[in-house]
Write an enzyme that holds these catalytic residues in place. Structure first.
Site, PDB file in Angstrom:
ATOM      1  CB  ILE A  30      28.518   5.778   2.668  1.00 15.52           C
ATOM      2  CG1 ILE A  30      28.941   6.183   4.065  1.00 15.52           C
ATOM      3  CG2 ILE A  30      29.490   6.278   1.626  1.00 15.52           C
ATOM      4  CD1 ILE A  30      30.237   5.528   4.537  1.00 15.52           C
ATOM      5  N   GLY A  91      31.735   5.949 -14.848  1.00 16.34           N
ATOM      6  CA  GLY A  91      31.647   6.546 -13.516  1.00 16.34           C
ATOM      7  C   GLY A  91      31.765   5.552 -12.381  1.00 16.34           C
ATOM      8  CG  HIS A  98      27.774  -0.753  -7.042  1.00 13.40           C
ATOM      9  ND1 HIS A  98      29.079  -1.030  -7.373  1.00 13.40           N
ATOM     10  CD2 HIS A  98      27.598   0.570  -7.274  1.00 13.40           C
ATOM     11  CE1 HIS A  98      29.684   0.066  -7.776  1.00 13.40           C
ATOM     12  NE2 HIS A  98      28.804   1.055  -7.740  1.00 13.40           N
TER      13      HIS A  98
END
Ligand code: AMP
Ligand code: ZN
Length: 112
Positions: A30, A91, A98
């Site tokens: 996104i 992070g 993923h």
């Protein structure tokens, strides 16, 4: 379970899907950090890379192979980068593993 990527896999939250099979789901990020930036996730909830077990080795390979195959479809023949962030210092912000796949721009090293 209150997991963003489980909801995307289930279709409860919309995503720009690229590919799905019985094991993995791939969709555009996104907030793309490159002209091509998609994510490959296992359909089964696994929180972090540290939670992968012996039995998940084939699944991890399948994620990588899916990433490679999609880069061909998306025109990343000049190169691409695969990243998996693990835990806070790595992070990671979404705790369902993923693979980030980034392409169609020059990558630099070291990453930030
Ligand atoms: P990470 O920081 O490695 O955990 O990466 C999480 C990634 O998920 C970030 O690149 C976000 O832009 C991406 N992301 C967050 N919410 C969504 C969403 N609803 N659809 C697609 N990608 C998302
Ligand atoms: Zn999940």
């Amino acid at each position: 379970m209150d997991c963003l990527f489980c909801k995307i896999v289930a279709g409860d939250i919309p995503a720009r899907k690229l590919y799905e099979d019985d094991q993995v789901f791939a969709f555009h990020d996104i907030g793309p950090q490159a002209p091509v930036h998609f994510l490959v996730v296992p359909k089964r909830h696994i929180a972090t890379l540290n939670d992968l077990g012996e039995d998940d080795k084939a699944l991890a390979g399948h994620m990588l192979f899916t990433a490679q195959r999609l880069t061909k479809e998306l025109g990343c023949d000049a190169g691409f980068r695969v990243v998996m962030n693990c835990n806070a210092q790595g992070g990671q912000t979404v705790y369902h593993i993923h693979m980030h796949v980034l392409g169609q721009r020059q990558m630099h090293w070291p990453p930030g």
